[in-house]
Each structure stands twice: as structure tokens, then as C-alpha cells.
Design a protein around this motif. Structure first.
Motif, PDB file in Angstrom:
ATOM      1  N   VAL A  67       2.819   0.761   7.207  1.00 26.48           N
ATOM      2  CA  VAL A  67       3.268   1.864   6.552  1.00 26.48           C
ATOM      3  C   VAL A  67       2.447   3.075   7.628  1.00 26.48           C
ATOM      4  N   SER A  68       3.328   4.444   7.793  1.00 24.72           N
ATOM      5  CA  SER A  68       2.885   5.379   8.701  1.00 24.72           C
ATOM      6  C   SER A  68       2.150   6.204   7.712  1.00 24.72           C
ATOM      7  N   ALA A 125      10.477  -2.103   5.806  1.00 23.15           N
ATOM      8  CA  ALA A 125       9.493  -2.153   4.518  1.00 23.15           C
ATOM      9  C   ALA A 125      10.360  -2.659   3.426  1.00 23.15           C
ATOM     10  N   PRO A 126       9.873  -3.224   2.557  1.00 20.77           N
ATOM     11  CA  PRO A 126       8.341  -3.728   2.706  1.00 20.77           C
ATOM     12  C   PRO A 126       8.222  -5.276   3.405  1.00 20.77           C
ATOM     13  N   VAL A 148      10.247  -0.523  -1.673  1.00 14.47           N
ATOM     14  CA  VAL A 148       9.359   0.088  -1.089  1.00 14.47           C
ATOM     15  C   VAL A 148       8.206   1.069  -1.806  1.00 14.47           C
ATOM     16  N   LEU A 149       8.715   1.513  -2.756  1.00 14.36           N
ATOM     17  CA  LEU A 149       7.814   2.312  -3.842  1.00 14.36           C
ATOM     18  C   LEU A 149       6.858   1.249  -4.527  1.00 14.36           C
ATOM     19  N   LEU A 197      -0.051  -1.433  -2.554  1.00 17.19           N
ATOM     20  CA  LEU A 197      -0.973  -1.279  -1.485  1.00 17.19           C
ATOM     21  C   LEU A 197      -2.261  -0.296  -1.795  1.00 17.19           C
ATOM     22  N   SER A 198      -1.707   1.231  -2.354  1.00 19.26           N
ATOM     23  CA  SER A 198      -2.434   2.004  -2.485  1.00 19.26           C
ATOM     24  C   SER A 198      -3.106   2.460  -3.908  1.00 19.26           C
TER      25      SER A 198
END
Length: 503
Positions: A282-283, A351-352, A389-390, A396-397
Motif C-alpha cells: 500500500v502506498s 490490492a489487497p 481494499v477498505l 493493516l492499520s
């Protein structure tokens, strides 16, 4: 500043066209003009453009936008530019472009990217916040060193796409931190170029431009450029930034938790954050807003899949009529498309799952399904892919999403907007203006002093034209279907791989 000088010009160099937009101090678009840009593919997987074509498009679009707005070029307070990230232009000491610009979607440097990651992946991620892959300039330069050493030997200056275009107007040589990070050659600690990363490929830091804030004035339009473009000599031109950075800003997603979904050729998901969120692949990029960052990731086939369904099931109609009929028919089908599920993996997937071997499919087909079901399943499948993706970003975060701004041509469909809201459970907002050229014009307005801060420009100029609130009942239906969508993807992955490999 006089009232007559409260208009700014935003110029965006996109993948397929260059667009010029005139915007006034209220955020009203006065005129727009665009010219196509040709992409060449000399070999499979290669993607290049001639910078001379960019300049020709600018010299065509700018006079037309001035004519359409019926304003004198002297009314323009400042010009802002944006362009694709990762796209380097190499010049020799005499200012001659040495070769075509390699685009972000070029895949030739896969071997160099893998080698860099194996040799110094931790260092690159620590300082550059992103993982080496063929998208990034660092890897492309490593390829050029190996395959075109004569070009590298003659290189005196490196520009990023929007900076080279701006230099045609002003003669300056500078860039911003977002584009430096996009080159994968920067240092998050200093917000400058990283000697350590550049040293991995032996790249001379002195060939890289000084970095300034996006809204700082880089120079003014010179006489020769004024004659070619119709702009007034002496017009200020700000540094600008890359297209995704100004686009997110121009959509008004400036607070942590505010994000955007772009329904374009590829589907892109953005999220504004308070701090760098480093989760390769992920950028992670700096926002236009000081002390803000954003995450960006996306799916391979969004409008691409939409067009494929249109051309496959509605080919008897003219293209624009086909889109309208597809939308009308899809709206008449109940949520869930009577059990028809679409995986839009027509080009593998980013992604993902990051799996180029995935195949697209429709599953659950019965005799009761007609093309209206295929139309709705297309909208729903793309929405499921974006939701994938969401959910991955949340996992992830731990990120939270307040609302999503919807960008791109697909945002015009009220039906598609509502499906995305119902699938994701998020309120979807469509800005009145929201493309990169508009964002570039807002950045220019800050540099011109029309607004004191980037936040003030958004408050004055960004308006929400449409809003779609998720329906709890439909969201519950889609949550159950998404589970099936994901289980089917997992189950069919081995089959996709065998089909791809020819087994």
C-alpha cells in the motif's frame, strides 16, 4: 490583489490526456479544455510517452480554455500543475530530453525492483516509506543504468513529469516532497533526497531538483512560453504536486478519516491520515495539508470492467447510450442480482491480493438471469472489490473511515454511488469539482495569496454536489454476499492459477 486577479489555472498531465481548468475564488469552474496524450509500448509490458507531446498538448489546451472562459490571460493570478507520479524526464547539460519518459505502469524493471528489495528493502521502506517495485523511479533508473548506460552517462538533470512541464513555462528546476517520495529516492526524516537510497544505484544527488512546498511560487511565465501558450509573461507558477495528491486535496478529503474512491480505468482508494501509515505494498504519501499523509491502493479493473460488460452485453447500442441503458436496467434489479456474483479480475488483481494470475468470473448463474442482472452484478462486483481494499486497510492499520469522496466518471451514476455506499456502509459524497486540474488550481490560489492556507482554499471552494447514505437493510444484504464473494475468490484462486499457467 484586485478582483480581476482572483482566477487560477490548473493544468493536469494525466495518463491519457492533459487537462486545463480555470477556477475562480469561489471554486466555480469557468472553463475546461483537454488534449489527448499518446502512450507507446515498444515492447510488451513497456509504457512510454514523449514529453514533447505533453508540451504540445499544453500549448493547445491553454489557449482554448482562455477562449472558452472569455477572459484575458492577465486575469490569471497563478498557474498550478500536477502530473503522474514516478514519471522521470532525463535531460543532458544542454537541456535536451534524452529519451521518452517511462510511465508508472511500465513493468520492465521488475528484476531490478526485486534485487533492490532483496538487497536493501528495509532501508528503502524506512526512509522512502514504500517498497521497491517497477512503479517507482528508483527501479526504472536502475534498469536504465543496465540497459541504456549511454543515456545515464549524459544525464545532467532529472525532472518529474509536472516539473518538466512547469520548466517549459518558467525555466525553473525544482520539485516537491510528494514527487520526491514518489521517485522512491527521498528521506522521510529530512523531507529531502536520500543519499543512502540514491547510493544504492550510484545516482548523483546533484542531478535531483531542490524541493519546495507545492504552493510556493517556482517562477514566472517566460516570454517564449507566453507566446506559445497565450499566457501573460510574468504570471506566477507554483511548484504543484503529483496528480493523486492534488486530486485528494481538491476533493476536500483533508481531515484524518476522510478518504476517496476513484472510479477510473483502475479503481483507487485513498485515506487521509494524521501520520505516515507504512504498509507496503500500500502506498504512503504526504498530503497537501501540512502534517497530513494519505494511503493509496487500488484494484486493476474498475471502469475497464464496466466497459467490458457494456461492450459484451450492450454492443448493439452507441457507447454512451449503452452506459445509460446498462445503468437503467441495473437499477431495476434487486440488491444481490438474484445470486449472481461478479469478480472483476479481468487483469489479475492488485490490492489487497496482489495476484496477477486471478481471473474474472460470474458465479451463481441460472436460467432466471438476464443482462440486467449482469449489469447490476458488474456494479456490485466492483464495489465488493473496493470494499476488499477498505477492509484490508482497516486490518493493516486500524484505520477508521469517516466518509468517502467519490471521484471519476463512474461517480455520475446515482445507482452505482448508492451501491458503493450500501456495500461499504459509508456515506459517499460527490464533490462539485474534484479532479486533479481543479486541485492544482486550488494549490495555485494559495500560492497567489487568494487564500492564506490550503485549508482555507478547501473551505471556500469545495462543495458537495451529491450525497449517498447507506441503507442499513441493503448493507446487511451486501455484507452477507461479500462473505460469499470472498469465499468464492479463495476457492477459485487455484483454478485461476492453473488456467493462467495453461494447466
Amino acid at each position: 490583489m484586485t478582483a480581476a486577479k482572483r482566477v487560477t489555472l490548473g493544468i493536469d498531465l494525466g495518463a491519457g490526456s492533459l487537462k486545463a481548468t480555470l477556477v475562480d475564488e469561489t471554486g466555480t469552474t469557468l472553463a475546461e479544455a483537454a488534449d489527448p496524450i499518446v502512450t507507446n509500448s515498444p515492447q510488451p509490458g513497456w509504457s512510454e510517452q514523449d514529453p514533447a507531446d505533453w508540451w504540445a498538448a499544453l500549448c493547445s489546451a491553454v489557449p482554448r480554455v482562455l477562449e472558452q472562459a472569455a477572459i484575458d490571460a492577465g486575469q490569471i493570478a497563478a498557474v498550478g500543475l500536477s502530473g503522474g507520479a514516478h514519471i522521470a524526464v532525463l535531460e543532458d547539460a544542454a537541456g535536451q530530453v534524452l529519451r521518452p519518459a517511462i510511465l508508472w505502469n511500465d513493468q520492465r524493471s521488475a528484476e531490478e525492483a526485486a534485487e533492490l528489495h532483496a538487497r536493501a528493502g528495509d532501508l528503502i521502506i524506512e526512509k522512502g516509506l514504500n517498497r521497491a517495485n517497477p512503479t517507482w523511479t528508483l527501479c526504472q533508473l536502475a534498469w536504465l543504468q543496465k540497459h541504456e548506460p549511454e543515456v545515464i552517462a549524459r544525464t545532467a538533470r532529472l525532472y518529474i513529469s509536472k516539473d518538466w512541464l512547469r520548466s517549459r513555462l518558467t525555466g525553473d528546476w525544482t520539485s516537491d516532497y510528494s514527487d520526491a517520495l514518489g521517485a522512491l529516492m527521498s528521506d522521510v526524516g529530512s523531507r529531502g533526497w536520500s543519499e543512502e537510497i540514491c547510493g544504492l544505484i550510484g545516482w548523483p544527488v546533484e542531478s535531483l531538483p531542490p524541493l519546495r512546498q507545492p504552493w510556493e511560487v517556482a517562477g514566472t511565465v517566460q516570454a517564449e512560453a507566453a507566446a506559445a501558450t497565450g499566457l501573460k509573461p510574468g504570471t506566477p507558477v507554483v511548484v504543484g504536486s503529483n496528480d493523486t495528491t492534488v486530486e485528494l486535496y481538491g476533493a476536500g478529503a483533508i481531515a484524518p478519516g476522510q478518504g476517496a474512491i476513484k472510479l477510473a480505468t483502475a479503481g483507487v482508494v485513498f485515506l487521509t491520515t494524521a501520520n505516515p501509515e507504512v504498509h507496503p505494498p500500500v502506498s504512503c504519501y504526504p498530503h497537501i495539508m501540512p502534517e497530513r499523509w494519505y494511503m493509496a491502493s487500488g484494484i486493476n479493473a474498475c471502469a475497464t470492467a464496466h466497459r467490458w460488460v457494456r461492450d459484451t452485453f450492450f454492443s448493439e447500442l452507441p457507447k454512451e447510450d449503452a452506459f445509460a441503458e446498462m445503468d437503467r436496467m441495473a437499477a431495476g434489479v434487486a440488491p444481490g442480482s438474484d445470486g449472481l456474483i461478479f469478480h472483476p479480475y479481468l487483469m489479475g488483481e492488485r490490492a489487497p491480493h496482489w495476484d496477477p494470475k486471478l481471473r474474472g468470473d460470474f458465479i451463481g448463474l441460472t436460467l432466471g438471469h438476464g443482462r440486467a442482472h449482469f449489469a447490476r452484478a458488474c456494479y456490485e462486483g466492483i464495489a465488493f472489490a473496493l470494499n476488499d481494499v477498505l477492509l484490508a486497510a482497516k486490518a493493516l492499520s486500524g484505520a477508521t473511515f469517516a466518509d468517502m469522496r467519490l471521484l471519476g466518471g463512474g461517480a455520475r451514476s446515482a445507482n452505482w454511488r448508492q451501491i458503493i455506499a450500501d456495500v461499504t456502509g459509508l456515506t459517499v459524497k460527490v464533490p462539485d469539482n474534484g479532479d486533479a486540474s481543479f486541485g492544482a488550481a486550488l494549490v495555485a490560489a494559495v500560492g497567489a495569496g487568494i487564500f492564506a492556507t490550503p485549508e482555507e482554499a478547501v473551505a471556500a471552494c469545495v462543495r458537495i454536489a451529491e450525497e449517498n447514505v447507506p441503507d442499513p437493510g441493503r448493507h446487511a444484504v451486501y455484507s452477507r454476499l461479500f462473505t460469499l464473494y470472498d469465499e468464492a475468490r479463495q476457492g477459485l484462486t487455484p483454478v485461476s492459477h492453473r488456467l493462467h499457467d495453461g494447466d
